[in-house]
Design an enzyme around this catalytic site. Structure first.
Site, PDB file in Angstrom:
ATOM      1  N   ASP B  54       0.849  -1.191   0.000  1.00 16.52           N
ATOM      2  CA  ASP B  54       0.000   0.000   0.000  1.00 16.52           C
ATOM      3  C   ASP B  54       0.885   1.242   0.000  1.00 16.52           C
ATOM      4  OD1 ASP B  54      -3.128   0.737   0.720  1.00 16.52           O
ATOM      5  OD2 ASP B  54      -1.698   2.269   1.381  1.00 16.52           O
ATOM      6  N   ASP B 124      -7.914   1.304  -5.232  1.00 18.44           N
ATOM      7  CA  ASP B 124      -9.030   2.251  -5.256  1.00 18.44           C
ATOM      8  C   ASP B 124      -9.066   3.019  -6.583  1.00 18.44           C
ATOM      9  OD1 ASP B 124      -6.847   3.867  -5.084  1.00 18.44           O
ATOM     10  OD2 ASP B 124      -7.485   4.979  -3.315  1.00 18.44           O
ATOM     11  N   ASN B 125      -8.470   2.450  -7.630  1.00 16.57           N
ATOM     12  CA  ASN B 125      -8.443   3.202  -8.889  1.00 16.57           C
ATOM     13  C   ASN B 125      -8.396   2.245 -10.074  1.00 16.57           C
ATOM     14  OD1 ASN B 125      -5.399   3.038  -9.934  1.00 16.57           O
ATOM     15  ND2 ASN B 125      -5.413   3.087  -7.701  1.00 16.57           N
ATOM     16  N   GLU B 127      -6.657   2.625 -12.905  1.00 18.27           N
ATOM     17  CA  GLU B 127      -5.342   2.498 -13.538  1.00 18.27           C
ATOM     18  C   GLU B 127      -4.559   1.287 -13.017  1.00 18.27           C
ATOM     19  OE1 GLU B 127      -3.187   6.195 -13.412  1.00 18.27           O
ATOM     20  OE2 GLU B 127      -1.308   5.087 -13.383  1.00 18.27           O
ATOM     21  N   THR B 128      -4.507   1.139 -11.694  1.00 17.73           N
ATOM     22  CA  THR B 128      -3.767   0.003 -11.133  1.00 17.73           C
ATOM     23  C   THR B 128      -4.415  -1.313 -11.544  1.00 17.73           C
ATOM     24  OG1 THR B 128      -3.224   1.415  -9.254  1.00 17.73           O
ATOM     25  CG2 THR B 128      -2.753  -0.914  -9.011  1.00 17.73           C
ATOM     26  N   CYS B 165     -11.225 -11.242 -19.303  1.00 19.71           N
ATOM     27  CA  CYS B 165     -10.366 -10.451 -18.421  1.00 19.71           C
ATOM     28  C   CYS B 165     -11.064  -9.131 -18.072  1.00 19.71           C
ATOM     29  CB  CYS B 165      -9.002 -10.214 -19.067  1.00 19.71           C
ATOM     30  SG  CYS B 165      -8.988  -8.956 -20.366  1.00 19.71           S
ATOM     31  N   CYS B 182     -15.117   7.625  -4.176  1.00 18.62           N
ATOM     32  CA  CYS B 182     -15.549   7.603  -2.779  1.00 18.62           C
ATOM     33  C   CYS B 182     -15.665   9.018  -2.231  1.00 18.62           C
ATOM     34  CB  CYS B 182     -14.570   6.803  -1.929  1.00 18.62           C
ATOM     35  SG  CYS B 182     -14.424   5.098  -2.439  1.00 18.62           S
TER      36      CYS B 182
END
Lengths: 66, 341
Positions: B54, B124-125, B127-128, B165, B182
């Site tokens: 994290d 939380d996104n 992109e990742t 996928c 959020c």
């Protein structure tokens, strides 16, 4: 014409594409998955596949929080 | 009687499944709300190695739903990966728990996810997630996706070569500012606990080889309305046209896509990452910043709170979390002013 969206009956003006329906519902078409009559409609077909009377649709917004 | 007795009694797991779980190595990407639930349950289930990564530190607004953290962690600004791993080592001392403070990027993923059997999504996104999807396809490692906002969310298991996928479902990242976050829609604890738990259920099925990849689906849950819907994804992969799993594109893994700044979900903060990784002397910044505002620090970070309500929290790898703004350009300006390039 009547369709069922996410389990609830809904009246639509007439036949329209999946993309048109999604937009009409105020959902951003960029991040939703749509199942029509138990078959997922691939994203690139949202502009071609037509929603017809009696169709059952599930629309899921893919959220990114966590 | 061993500590996993009740879990082994559950027939689909059994003793063989428990052995598989204990031999597994799992990467938990992100340890916020979803990641806390996921890491907690994987550690209790006895996964042999749980690696928790994290990039953030514990903030007071996390405590409403992120159950591995407490007010001491807020006071000490403990990085979430450290707070979580320290807490979970007291829960299960028989396994290996690795807490890593860092960002998951197209560079770092090669180290973080090279040797794992499974990846579980606590990010939380978007992109990742596209990056995890690329890595999963490239290295043939399954991953479990979950996302959550407000009172609802979705989960899906991705098995390369078998199931659709993430990009089959979501071909492109939403344009900046168009997706709910959020920050705008909020999020409640029951939602993240249910979504995180469903992710772990899929993870345990994958680890024990009981997951049925011939019936791929995405599950959508709304804990406020009591909705549980399962969307059948059979045939979606075979229909072709996915740039990642049919077309072989790895746009995020190969670094063609992905920004170097990210708005942190629910935090009124932006993370800024320098273009090359650095090894900073945090002590030097702690001293240099003394005249500029209130400076606090711990072994992992230095924080400068400025008079205008913004703040800079700098990590040893050169990343900084700029608090008090959601504007990437403002955050980048603050970064270059106080940290430099």
């Amino acid at each position: 014409m009547q369709v069922v969206i996410n389990g609830e009956p809904k009246e639509l003006d007439g036949p329209m594409t999946v993309e048109g329906l999604v937009r009409q519902l105020g959902i951003n078409p960029q991040f939703c998955a749509v199942e029509r009559n138990k078959m997922l409609v691939p994203r690139r077909q949202h502009g071609e596949v037509t929603v017809e009377a009696g169709d059952s649709l599930e629309i899921v917004t893919l959220v990114g929080g966590g | 009687m061993n500590r996993y007795h009740k879990q082994q009694l559950f027939a689909p797991i059994g003793e063989a499944g428990q052995r598989a779980i204990q031999h597994a190595r799992v990467l938990v990407c992100g340890c916020g709300a979803l990641g806390s639930v996921i890491a907690d349950q994987l550690v209790r289930a006895g996964v042999g190695v749980v690696r928790i990564v994290d990039r953030d530190f514990v903030d007071i607004t996390n405590l409403q739903r992120q159950m591995l953290f407490d007010e001491d962690d807020v006071r000490q600004q403990t990085p979430k990966a450290i707070a979580a791993s320290e807490k979970l080592r007291r829960v299960n001392s028989e396994i290996i728990i690795e807490g890593i403070v860092g960002d998951i990027t197209s560079e770092t993923i090669r180290e973080l996810a090279a040797d794992v059997d499974l990846i579980v999504d606590g990010t939380d996104n978007y992109e990742t997630r596209f990056l995890l999807n690329d890595w999963s396809l490239e290295k043939n490692i399954p991953w479990v996706h979950g996302g959550c906002i407000g009172s609802y969310g979705q989960v899906m298991a991705i098995v390369p070569g078998k199931t659709p996928c993430y990009r089959c479902i979501l071909p492109e990242e939403p344009d900046p500012g168009t997706a709910l976050t959020c920050d705008t829609a909020g999020v409640i604890a029951p939602a993240v606990h249910v979504i995180g738990s469903l992710e772990v259920s899929l993870a345990l099925q994958l680890l024990t080889k009981t997951f049925d990849d011939s019936k791929p689906s995405i599950w959508h849950v709304d804990v406020w309305r009591g909705d549980f819907r399962k969307i059948d994804l059979t045939g979606l992969k075979e229909a072709g046209g996915c740039p990642a799993c049919s077309g072989g594109q790895r746009d995020w893994l190969h670094g063609q896509r992905g920004a170097r700044s990210a708005v942190l979900c629910g935090r009124n903060a932006v993370q800024v990452t320098p273009s090359s990784r650095a090894k900073l002397s945090l002590e030097k910044f702690r001293q240099d910043w003394q005249q500029l505002g209130v400076v606090t620090s711990n072994p992992y970070l230095v924080k400068l709170a400025l008079n205008d309500g913004t703040s800079v929290t700098l990590f040893g790898d050169g990343r900084a979390v700029i608090g008090g703004t959601e504007e990437i350009s403002v955050a980048r300006g603050i970064y270059s002013r106080y940290v430099g390039q």
